[in-house]
Design an enzyme around this catalytic site. Structure first.
Site, PDB file in Angstrom:
ATOM      1  N   ASP A   1       0.842  -1.197   0.000  1.00  0.00           N
ATOM      2  CA  ASP A   1       0.000   0.000   0.000  1.00  0.00           C
ATOM      3  C   ASP A   1       0.881   1.252   0.000  1.00  0.00           C
ATOM      4  O   ASP A   1       0.381   2.374  -0.061  1.00  0.00           O
ATOM      5  CB  ASP A   1      -1.011  -0.012   1.148  1.00  0.00           C
ATOM      6  CG  ASP A   1      -0.360  -0.071   2.511  1.00  0.00           C
ATOM      7  OD1 ASP A   1       0.881  -0.184   2.587  1.00  0.00           O
ATOM      8  OD2 ASP A   1      -1.094  -0.010   3.517  1.00  0.00           O
ATOM      9  N   SER A   2       2.213   1.042  -0.003  1.00  0.00           N
ATOM     10  CA  SER A   2       3.143   2.147  -0.296  1.00  0.00           C
ATOM     11  C   SER A   2       2.860   2.691  -1.700  1.00  0.00           C
ATOM     12  O   SER A   2       3.347   3.766  -2.057  1.00  0.00           O
ATOM     13  CB  SER A   2       4.601   1.682  -0.199  1.00  0.00           C
ATOM     14  OG  SER A   2       4.803   0.531  -1.003  1.00  0.00           O
TER      15      SER A   2
ATOM     16  N   ASP B   1      -0.986  -6.057  -0.127  1.00  0.00           N
ATOM     17  CA  ASP B   1      -1.348  -5.464   1.162  1.00  0.00           C
ATOM     18  C   ASP B   1      -2.851  -5.301   1.294  1.00  0.00           C
ATOM     19  O   ASP B   1      -3.528  -4.868   0.348  1.00  0.00           O
ATOM     20  CB  ASP B   1      -0.730  -4.062   1.271  1.00  0.00           C
ATOM     21  CG  ASP B   1       0.507  -4.037   2.132  1.00  0.00           C
ATOM     22  OD1 ASP B   1       0.639  -4.894   3.036  1.00  0.00           O
ATOM     23  OD2 ASP B   1       1.364  -3.156   1.913  1.00  0.00           O
TER      24      ASP B   1
ATOM     25  N   LYS C   1      -0.830  -9.367   2.935  1.00  0.00           N
ATOM     26  CA  LYS C   1      -0.058  -8.865   4.081  1.00  0.00           C
ATOM     27  C   LYS C   1      -0.956  -7.907   4.858  1.00  0.00           C
ATOM     28  O   LYS C   1      -1.728  -7.158   4.270  1.00  0.00           O
ATOM     29  CB  LYS C   1       1.209  -8.152   3.608  1.00  0.00           C
ATOM     30  CG  LYS C   1       2.025  -7.547   4.767  1.00  0.00           C
ATOM     31  CD  LYS C   1       3.419  -7.134   4.347  1.00  0.00           C
ATOM     32  CE  LYS C   1       3.530  -5.799   3.673  1.00  0.00           C
ATOM     33  NZ  LYS C   1       3.010  -4.658   4.470  1.00  0.00           N
TER      34      LYS C   1
ATOM     35  N   GLU D   1      -0.952  -5.409   8.709  1.00  0.00           N
ATOM     36  CA  GLU D   1      -0.123  -4.835   9.768  1.00  0.00           C
ATOM     37  C   GLU D   1      -0.667  -5.218  11.148  1.00  0.00           C
ATOM     38  O   GLU D   1      -1.870  -5.367  11.325  1.00  0.00           O
ATOM     39  CB  GLU D   1      -0.078  -3.306   9.613  1.00  0.00           C
ATOM     40  CG  GLU D   1       0.594  -2.869   8.327  1.00  0.00           C
ATOM     41  CD  GLU D   1       0.752  -1.341   8.212  1.00  0.00           C
ATOM     42  OE1 GLU D   1       0.347  -0.605   9.137  1.00  0.00           O
ATOM     43  OE2 GLU D   1       1.278  -0.898   7.174  1.00  0.00           O
TER      44      GLU D   1
ATOM     45  N   GLU E   1       9.839  -3.773  10.356  1.00  0.00           N
ATOM     46  CA  GLU E   1      10.198  -2.468   9.778  1.00  0.00           C
ATOM     47  C   GLU E   1      10.728  -1.525  10.850  1.00  0.00           C
ATOM     48  O   GLU E   1      10.103  -1.345  11.909  1.00  0.00           O
ATOM     49  CB  GLU E   1       8.978  -1.846   9.071  1.00  0.00           C
ATOM     50  CG  GLU E   1       9.305  -0.470   8.496  1.00  0.00           C
ATOM     51  CD  GLU E   1       8.331   0.031   7.442  1.00  0.00           C
ATOM     52  OE1 GLU E   1       7.408  -0.698   7.052  1.00  0.00           O
ATOM     53  OE2 GLU E   1       8.518   1.194   7.012  1.00  0.00           O
TER      54      GLU E   1
HETATM   55  O1  KIV Z   1       3.663  -1.112   1.580  1.00  0.00           O
HETATM   56  C1  KIV Z   1       4.851  -1.471   1.543  1.00  0.00           C
HETATM   57  O2  KIV Z   1       5.582  -1.210   0.582  1.00  0.00           O
HETATM   58  C2  KIV Z   1       5.378  -2.214   2.680  1.00  0.00           C
HETATM   59  C3  KIV Z   1       6.847  -2.475   2.703  1.00  0.00           C
HETATM   60  C4  KIV Z   1       7.549  -1.255   3.147  1.00  0.00           C
HETATM   61  C5  KIV Z   1       7.190  -3.634   3.543  1.00  0.00           C
HETATM   62  O3  KIV Z   1       4.654  -2.562   3.549  1.00  0.00           O
END
Ligand code: KIV
Length: 289
Positions: free
Chosen positions: A68-69, A107, A137, A139, A206
């Site tokens: 989600d970056s 994510d 993924k 959090e 992280e």
């Molecule tokens: O969203 C993302 O790119 C991440 C990485 C920094 C692990 O969660």
């Protein structure tokens, strides 16, 4: 074997290295578990589109993360918070289409899983059914353990993410290093054990002191994927726009830039503009008659 049975190749964890190993199928959670067993470290990159993902896939990167970056590195937001499920499905489907071998992890964005395990399941199912990803993924450590458990029971491979969790940027008041001090270190260890216990196949650490990340890595059976967590993690992940030098301005201390694509593209755009202005483009070889 019927149509839905795994093929013999899918059934076996590769004993070859993740690089240059099995190429006739996607990397699976079993391959990653086998890599931890034999002490092979691996790299993960983010990807947000088919073209870039295809380049990393061809280069042998075994796991690609549709992070989600994408919010701050691809879609122009300041943080990851505004990213929606519809955007994650669209970006993830493109990354799946552009690749053949990498495991694609997507994510679950902010607000798509925190309400309840049922909400997490509903949205994980969208990423698997509509985009075709192989894993999701999310959090959180202890706070997300119930959701991880339900997803894993339902057959969804889950990568956990603890330490600095960017979806909590407003609660953290920025992006501070996590796990400093005895209590914070103990909490990180509890979070890591909670996600492993819940069934996660890997965990991202992280912005965590290297010594603590090494301790977590030594105590877990599942691979740790570090970003700003020192050299002793089982794997390392970087955001592709950071590692390739596309990001404008400062990048975090933990980033190593392996290329300067921003300068390469800017030079190319200036050279094109000069050629157009001077009338040297298009030349005879670019012209139909
Ligand atoms: O969203 C993302 O790119 C991440 C990485 C920094 C692990 O969660």
């Amino acid at each position: 074997m019927n149509a839905s049975s795994p093929s013999p190749a899918q059934n076996q964890a590769s004993t070859a290295t993740l690089y240059g190993g099995v190429t006739n199928r996607r990397v699976t959670v079993r391959d990653l578990a086998a890599a931890k067993q034999r002490g092979e470290k691996w790299s993960m990159l983010t990807a947000y589109d088919a073209l870039t993902a295809g380049v990393f896939d061809e280069a042998g990167t075994p796991v690609l993360l549709v992070g989600d970056s994408a919010g701050n590195c691809h879609l122009g937001y300041e943080t990851t918070v505004p990213v929606t499920m519809d955007q994650m499905v669209m970006l993830s489907a493109a990354v799946v289409r552009g690749t053949k071998r990498a495991m694609i992890v997507a994510d679950l964005p902010f607000g798509s899983y925190q309400e309840s395990p049922a909400q997490a399941m509903r949205n994980a199912a969208r990423l698997m059914k509509e985009a075709g990803v192989g894993a999701v993924k999310l959090e959180g450590g202890e706070r997300s353990a119930r959701s991880i458990e339900l997803l894993v029971e339902a057959g969804v491979p889950v990568m956990a993410h603890i330490g600095l969790t960017p979806q909590s940027v407003h609660a953290f008041g920025g992006y501070p290093v996590q796990g400093r001090g005895d209590e914070a270190a103990h909490q990180l260890l509890r979070d890591a054990k909670a996600v492993q216990q819940a069934g996660a196949f890997a965990v991202v650490l992280e912005a965590v002191p290297a010594e603590l990340a090494a301790q977590v890595t030594g105590q877990l059976a599942i691979p740790t994927v570090g970003i700003g967590a020192g050299v002793d993690c089982d794997a390392q992940v970087l955001v592709w726009t950071d590692f390739a030098g596309m990001t404008a301005g400062r990048v975090p201390k933990f980033v190593k830039q392996y290329a300067n694509l921003r300068a390469v593209l800017a030079d190319a755009a200036r050279a094109f503009a000069d050629d157009v202005q001077s009338g040297t483009f298009p030349a005879a070889e670019h012209t139909f008659h």
